[in-house]
Every structure is written in structure tokens, then in C-alpha cells.
Design a protein around this motif. Structure first.
Motif, PDB file in Angstrom:
ATOM      1  N   GLY A 156       9.333  12.792 -16.024  1.00 47.27           N
ATOM      2  CA  GLY A 156       9.982  14.144 -16.262  1.00 47.27           C
ATOM      3  C   GLY A 156       9.365  15.352 -15.760  1.00 47.27           C
ATOM      4  N   ILE A 157       8.485  14.942 -14.408  1.00 51.22           N
ATOM      5  CA  ILE A 157       7.979  16.113 -13.483  1.00 51.22           C
ATOM      6  C   ILE A 157       8.853  16.432 -12.611  1.00 51.22           C
ATOM      7  N   PRO A 158       8.965  17.764 -12.222  1.00 50.45           N
ATOM      8  CA  PRO A 158      10.001  18.055 -11.287  1.00 50.45           C
ATOM      9  C   PRO A 158       9.477  17.566  -9.811  1.00 50.45           C
ATOM     10  N   THR A 159      10.434  17.266  -9.014  1.00 55.30           N
ATOM     11  CA  THR A 159      10.401  16.634  -7.754  1.00 55.30           C
ATOM     12  C   THR A 159       9.945  17.568  -6.676  1.00 55.30           C
ATOM     13  N   VAL A 160       9.420  17.205  -5.630  1.00 54.61           N
ATOM     14  CA  VAL A 160       9.075  18.059  -4.415  1.00 54.61           C
ATOM     15  C   VAL A 160      10.210  18.036  -3.292  1.00 54.61           C
ATOM     16  N   THR A 161      10.419  19.441  -3.063  1.00 57.11           N
ATOM     17  CA  THR A 161      11.487  19.436  -2.071  1.00 57.11           C
ATOM     18  C   THR A 161      10.750  20.169  -0.684  1.00 57.11           C
ATOM     19  N   PHE A 162      11.074  19.418   0.414  1.00 57.45           N
ATOM     20  CA  PHE A 162      10.379  20.106   1.770  1.00 57.45           C
ATOM     21  C   PHE A 162      11.624  20.772   2.527  1.00 57.45           C
ATOM     22  N   TYR A 171       8.500  22.968  -2.263  1.00 54.36           N
ATOM     23  CA  TYR A 171       8.407  23.790  -3.791  1.00 54.36           C
ATOM     24  C   TYR A 171       9.130  22.707  -4.775  1.00 54.36           C
ATOM     25  N   LEU A 172       9.056  23.074  -5.809  1.00 55.74           N
ATOM     26  CA  LEU A 172       9.407  22.106  -6.766  1.00 55.74           C
ATOM     27  C   LEU A 172      10.998  22.250  -7.297  1.00 55.74           C
ATOM     28  N   ASP A 173      11.685  21.234  -7.594  1.00 60.39           N
ATOM     29  CA  ASP A 173      13.202  21.515  -8.014  1.00 60.39           C
ATOM     30  C   ASP A 173      13.139  20.747  -9.482  1.00 60.39           C
ATOM     31  N   THR A 174      13.285  21.833 -10.378  1.00 59.64           N
ATOM     32  CA  THR A 174      13.005  21.633 -11.903  1.00 59.64           C
ATOM     33  C   THR A 174      14.349  20.846 -12.457  1.00 59.64           C
ATOM     34  N   GLU A 175      15.503  20.849 -11.568  1.00 58.94           N
ATOM     35  CA  GLU A 175      16.438  20.265 -12.155  1.00 58.94           C
ATOM     36  C   GLU A 175      16.520  18.728 -11.962  1.00 58.94           C
ATOM     37  N   LYS A 176      15.711  18.489 -10.623  1.00 57.40           N
ATOM     38  CA  LYS A 176      15.857  17.007 -10.548  1.00 57.40           C
ATOM     39  C   LYS A 176      14.333  16.628 -10.822  1.00 57.40           C
ATOM     40  N   LYS A 177      14.019  15.606 -11.933  1.00 59.61           N
ATOM     41  CA  LYS A 177      12.715  15.141 -12.203  1.00 59.61           C
ATOM     42  C   LYS A 177      12.722  13.935 -12.036  1.00 59.61           C
ATOM     43  N   TRP A 186       0.778  -1.289  -0.035  1.00 63.23           N
ATOM     44  CA  TRP A 186      -0.013  -0.116  -0.033  1.00 63.23           C
ATOM     45  C   TRP A 186       0.940   1.358  -0.181  1.00 63.23           C
ATOM     46  N   PHE A 187       2.097   0.953  -0.146  1.00 63.66           N
ATOM     47  CA  PHE A 187       3.109   2.300   0.058  1.00 63.66           C
ATOM     48  C   PHE A 187       4.018   2.364  -0.953  1.00 63.66           C
ATOM     49  N   VAL A 188       4.390   3.551  -1.601  1.00 62.43           N
ATOM     50  CA  VAL A 188       5.276   3.875  -2.805  1.00 62.43           C
ATOM     51  C   VAL A 188       6.488   3.288  -2.455  1.00 62.43           C
ATOM     52  N   ASN A 189       7.341   2.924  -3.753  1.00 62.86           N
ATOM     53  CA  ASN A 189       8.541   3.043  -3.878  1.00 62.86           C
ATOM     54  C   ASN A 189       9.260   3.971  -3.781  1.00 62.86           C
ATOM     55  N   ASP A 190       9.940   4.357  -2.661  1.00 61.56           N
ATOM     56  CA  ASP A 190      10.776   5.479  -2.482  1.00 61.56           C
ATOM     57  C   ASP A 190      11.540   5.875  -3.408  1.00 61.56           C
ATOM     58  N   LEU A 191      12.334   4.897  -3.953  1.00 65.34           N
ATOM     59  CA  LEU A 191      13.280   4.933  -4.917  1.00 65.34           C
ATOM     60  C   LEU A 191      12.678   5.381  -6.319  1.00 65.34           C
ATOM     61  N   GLN A 192      11.502   4.817  -6.731  1.00 60.39           N
ATOM     62  CA  GLN A 192      10.671   5.164  -7.800  1.00 60.39           C
ATOM     63  C   GLN A 192      10.117   6.573  -7.788  1.00 60.39           C
ATOM     64  N   HIS A 193       9.836   6.984  -6.708  1.00 62.76           N
ATOM     65  CA  HIS A 193       8.983   8.437  -6.424  1.00 62.76           C
ATOM     66  C   HIS A 193       9.945   9.164  -5.538  1.00 62.76           C
ATOM     67  N   PRO A 194      10.951   9.703  -6.100  1.00 66.17           N
ATOM     68  CA  PRO A 194      11.904  10.466  -5.000  1.00 66.17           C
ATOM     69  C   PRO A 194      11.282  11.708  -4.503  1.00 66.17           C
ATOM     70  N   TYR A 195      11.838  12.334  -3.466  1.00 65.49           N
ATOM     71  CA  TYR A 195      11.704  13.623  -3.221  1.00 65.49           C
ATOM     72  C   TYR A 195      12.951  14.405  -2.366  1.00 65.49           C
ATOM     73  N   ASN A 196      12.907  15.414  -2.135  1.00 68.95           N
ATOM     74  CA  ASN A 196      14.013  16.078  -1.645  1.00 68.95           C
ATOM     75  C   ASN A 196      13.839  16.696  -0.350  1.00 68.95           C
TER      76      ASN A 196
END
Length: 569
Positions: free
Chosen positions: A449-455, A439-445, A92-102
């Protein structure tokens, strides 16, 4: 809820997300006759059919449900929370490696990408907010004022509670409004004794069985039956004993014939027409094929979850909105909140060795907020307040690990029930700090191809002062009850742990200081509604899911009226 293989290009409404908010948006829109496309970025989950561990026992798993190191690496961030990733629930929980964030500061983002989202795994505590909560920001000059009050939401709380089924007991407290309840689950003997002691020692503190979205009593809910006290809710419930989108709102939407449900659909952005000054549709990426496609609609409900909805809005840039859809205020992504907890006390209890209980109750007791209620007696050196959740139980065979005996002596000891223990943890409000943000990190997708989230978010001095009081009062109450070996604790707690992310697209009166108006519409894009946790202007201490659902039902009614009056044309 069969998948539709052929999809139209145009719909009356689009709903992004299938959790508690998305399910309610889908149900209400479809029942109002709108042809509605419901999008889920993850896989399909059909009620009962797709609960793979529903009836498995611990011995059906290798290593009794413990997860190997390879799998733990795939969910490392979620596992560091202390919520152990186990074989019966890790799917029920995502793969952190496939769905990264910062992270600029640690944030434990717990996600489930599948139809139903976290409605399958939520804690099910359903508490109403009150005017103590809705008025707090204005009275204390914190952040911005909520644009609504309790009277605006009360009939929608009623509507939601009737449909989802909430068991609980009434208290008559103005700061924790009563709802429409079926019979509460029972306190056990030690919890009842704790309740009695609190009533003797205090006039403004109350212990009740928690208010939970579980069916009890003689209530009738189509396709669902009463809770069976299995306490295996996180696996999915074949009985529909607790509320989830899969067992309740999505089947209701599907029954109308107006819902088209599309899984594996990652919303890239909401499309905005500079001439019409409204959103015209969405751009979607197929999660499997990576193919891009566009769907059009007259109204859009963003219910993807606090962080995901705001990420979509931030990524929805245009000439009119270079910093994100509807972000004239600059507040989009800011004011991120979560409840802090993991602080409280435990004790052992004597004198009830001949008392037993049956079943595995999936609920806990609740002690409502008793701090900063607007009078001098409850005023503290910090703002807002907290409540307690807890339970008492007899220790089980796991205590054998600590036994020094062996053989026949050990077996004889383990045939006896273990000693009684009780524990309680505080859930505290977090203030809406502007500097707490995502906020979004447009350098890390990501791979789509979607920008990743940074907390960049942390608990601050007000929360720290509250935590000191939580532990002190938990210890005090347990000792006053006559319990033994009372021990306080204050374990590390980071934003994300409470799984109650809120804020980032707050409601408010003024478009210069908020993203949404009193109807959950984006101030400057009136046919886009945001009704998940992103809309929250403050967090209160209460579990927020009931409020999300009530806000969603209320917003749908407003949207339908606007469509009928052709306001968006």
C-alpha cells in the motif's frame, strides 16, 4: 546478529537501512551507548551462514550459471543493464515484479533488499572527494554550494578507512586526497607497461592500482582476514576479505548489546509532532504479515539508500509538511544524479607472451581525473571531469568458441595461454540538474500500500561532451602506449547503470534551497539525519560509498552531542 522476536516500542535511536551507511550508523550509535533499533525491509542475512553460493563451482549449476527465462522476467529491468543476472548472484537482487517502479525516462534501479543491502555486492572502490569537488558548485554557479569542505570530512575519512581496511597507494594529488592504506594489490606486467608509458607521455596523468576496501598486509580486523584473490566477492565473502556491513559494522554494533535488528520491516513514514517540532518515531509495515506498528525514538537516521530514503521522506506528510518531511525548499526528490560510464577503449598487447600471473585479483587500475583541474591547460568545453578504471588480462578458454580448429589441434592450442588484452572505461561526473527527479505516484501502490517511485532523469549535453572526450583520450593513451587493435566504444548508458544514485535530499546552507544542513540534519526537523547518497550536493567523479560512510560517522557524533545536551527535547 540474531533476530529479536520481541521488540520494545521505544529506543534511543532508529536506523533505517543496513547498507554501508546504515551499518555505520548502527555501529557508531551503539558504541556510544544508545539503544538502537536497526530496520531492514528485506530478509535476514547472517555473515557466512547466509551466502548460499559461496563455494559453488560453475558446474554445480544447471546451464553453468545461466538463468532461465522465467527468472529473467522477474528481474527484467535489472538484466537490461548488461549486468547479467546469474545463478550465483541473482538472490541478492529484488524481484522487479514484486517491487515495481515507474519511468518517464529510463532509469535502471538496481536494488538488494536484505540485511547488508548492496554492501554485499558493491564494487568496493573507495576514493575520497576533495575541495575541487566540494567547491565546484559555488565556483561555477551550479545548483547550491556544499556546506562542508574537505577539512570537515578528512578526519572521518581517516576513521572509516582504518576500520574497513583500504588497500592502495599514495599519489599526493590534491584533487584525489591520499588516505590510510594497506599495501596495494599488484599491477600485472601489461598494466605496469601501460603505467610506464603514461609516465613517459604525460606529466599530469597517473596510473595506480585502485583503492579498494580489501584487506591486505599485516592489518588486523576482528573477525576478518585478508583477501584470498578468489574474485567471487558478489557471492559474499566468508573471509571478510572485503568490507561489508555483514562482516564488519553490524557485528561491531551487535557486540555492544545495544542493537536490536529487525528484518522484514518496511518503513512507511516518519512521524512528526507539530507541537514539539521534531520527529517522534516511525510507522513500519511488516513485510510478511503486512501488520502496521509504530516505534519511537529520540533520533532517526535515514540510511535506506538515495531513492528509498527520499521516498520515505516524501511519504511522511503532515499538516506542517504537506509535501514531505522537511520539504520547505521543494527540493526533495530533485537533483538526482548518477555516474555515467560504459565508454572507453580496448586493445590487444604484444610482447608479453611469456608473462603469466596467479590468482584472480578482484581489483582494477585507476587513472585519476586530469580534466578541469582549475588551470588553462586542463580546461575543457564541458564542466567537471572523469577518471578511468580498467585492467589487463590473458584471454581464457572461452576463446575456443571462435577457434576454427578441432580435435587434437584445438586442444593443443587451448593449452597455451591466450593473448593479452587491456580495457579501460571512464566514470564521469553528472551535474545536479533540478529537473532530474524522482517522485511518488499515489495512484500506483505496491503490495504493502505504499506509493511507487517514478523517475524522470537523463544525462544531458555536458555529460555527452564529456563522453566524447573520454573515448578520444582512452584511444589516444592506448595507441601512445604502443598497443594494437585499439578500438573505442561508447555504449548506451542510462541513469541507474552506475549504481551510484545521489542527490534528492541535498545538503546546503539555506533551508530555502536545500533539505539538509552541514550536519546532515533536516533543516526543520533536527532529530532526523539523512546520511546516504540522498544527501549529496554534487556527484564528483569518484565512487561515493566512502563519503557516505564518513558523513554517517560524522553525523552520529553530532547527534550524540545533541542528545547529551537535550537539544531535541
Amino acid at each position: 546478529m540474531n533476530e529479536v522476536k520481541e521488540y520494545a516500542e521505544t529506543y534511543d535511536a532508529i536506523v533505517i537501512g543496513t547498507g554501508v551507511s546504515g551499518g555505520w550508523a548502527a555501529k557508531e550509535l551503539c558504541e556510544q551507548g544508545l539503544k538502537t533499533l536497526v530496520l531492514e525491509r528485506g530478509r535476514m542475512v547472517k555473515h557466512i551462514q547466509d551466502y548460499p553460493t559461496l563455494n559453488k563451482n560453475s558446474w554445480d549449476y544447471k546451464y553453468r550459471g545461466l538463468v532461465n527465462h522465467k527468472d529473467l522476467k522477474q528481474q527484467e529491468k535489472q538484466n537490461r543493464t548488461g549486468y547479467t543476472i546469474r545463478a550465483e548472484s541473482k538472490h541478492w537482487f529484488v524481484n522487479d515484479l514484486q517491487h515495481p517502479y515507474n519511468e518517464e525516462k529510463r532509469f535502471d534501479w538496481i536494488r538488494g533488499y536484505h540485511v547488508g543491502g548492496r554492501s554485499i555486492t558493491w564494487g568496493r572502490q573507495t576514493l575520497r572527494l576533495s575541495d575541487l569537488d566540494f567547491e565546484a558548485n559555488k565556483k561555477e554557479d551550479i545548483a547550491v554550494d556544499w556546506p562542508i569542505r574537505y577539512k570537515d570530512l578528512a578526519p572521518w575519512y581517516d576513521k572509516v578507512e582504518k576500520f574497513i581496511g583500504v588497500c592502495g597507494e599514495k599519489l599526493g594529488l590534491p584533487h584525489l586526497p591520499d588516505g590510510i592504506f594497506s599495501p596495494p594489490m599488484e599491477l600485472n606486467c601489461v598494466e605496469q607497461e601501460f603505467r610506464n608509458q603514461i609516465e613517459q607521455n604525460y606529466t599530469n596523468r597517473h596510473l595506480i592500482m585502485g583503492r579498494f576496501a580489501h584487506l591486505t598486509g599485516n592489518t588486523e580486523h576482528e573477525g576478518r582476514s585478508n583477501c584470498q584473490y578468489r574474485n567471487q566477492c558478489i557471492r559474499g565473502c566468508a573471509y571478510g576479505g572485503y568490507f561489508s556491513s555483514n562482516s564488519s559494522t553490524l557485528p561491531a554494533a551487535s557486540k555492544t548489546g545495544n542493537m536490536t535488528l529487525r528484518p522484514h520491516s518496511i518503513v512507511h513514514k516518519i512521524l512528526y509532532d507539530d507541537t514539539k517540532k521534531i520527529a517522534t518515531g516511525i510507522e513500519v509495515i511488516d513485510a510478511i504479515t503486512h501488520k502496521k506498528m509504530t516505534f519511537s525514538a529520540k533520533v532517526i537516521f535515514c540510511c535506506a539508500s538515495t531513492v528509498a530514503s527520499t521516498a520515505i521522506l516524501l511519504n511522511s506528510t503532515s499538516k506542517r509538511f504537506p509535501n514531505g518531511l522537511g520539504n520547505d525548499s521543494g527540493e526533495l526528490g530533485h537533483n538526482l544524479m548518477d555516474h555515467h560510464f560504459k565508454v572507453g577503449a580496448t586493445a590487444t598487447v604484444e610482447g608479453f607472451d611469456n608473462k603469466f600471473y596467479e590468482g584472480q585479483r578482484p581489483t582494477s587500475f585507476h587513472i585519476p581525473r586530469f580534466r578541469n583541474l582549475g588551470d588553462k591547460n586542463t580546461q575543457q568545453r564541458y564542466l567537471r571531469g572523469f577518471g578511468f578504471q580498467g585492467s589487463a588480462s590473458r584471454s581464457n578458454w572461452q576463446r575456443a568458441i571462435k577457434e576454427l580448429s578441432f580435435g587434437e589441434e584445438l586442444k593443443e592450442e587451448l593449452f597455451k595461454p591466450g593473448p593479452w588484452k587491456i580495457g579501460m572505461t571512464g566514470f564521469g561526473e553528472c551535474l545536479p540538474y533540478h529537473e532530474n527527479k524522482m517522485y511518488l505516484d499515489t495512484e500506483k501502490k505496491d503490495e504493502w500500500g505504499i506509493p511507487t517511485v517514478t523517475f524522470d532523469c537523463e544525462f544531458k549535453e555536458n555529460e555527452k561532451l564529456m563522453r566524447e572526450d573520454i573515448q578520444k583520450e582512452a584511444v589516444k593513451m592506448l595507441k601512445e602506449a604502443g598497443f594494437k587493435n585499439v578500438k573505442g566504444y561508447d555504449n548506451p548508458c542510462f541513469p541507474g547503470h552506475g549504481i551510484h544514485e545521489m542527490g534528492t535530499a541535498r545538503m546546503g546552507h539555506n533551508p530555502k534551497t536545500s533539505v539538509l544542513n552541514k550536519n546532515n540534519q533536516i533543516h526543520t526537523v533536527p532529530n532526523v539525519y539523512v546520511t546516504d547518497g540522498a544527501c549529496m550536493t554534487s556527484s564528483a567523479y569518484q565512487n561515493p560509498s566512502l563519503t557516505y560512510m564518513a558523513l554517517t560517522a560524522r553525523a552520529v557524533k553530532h547527534a550524540v552531542l545533541q542528545l547529551k545536551s537535550r537539544t531535541f527535547d
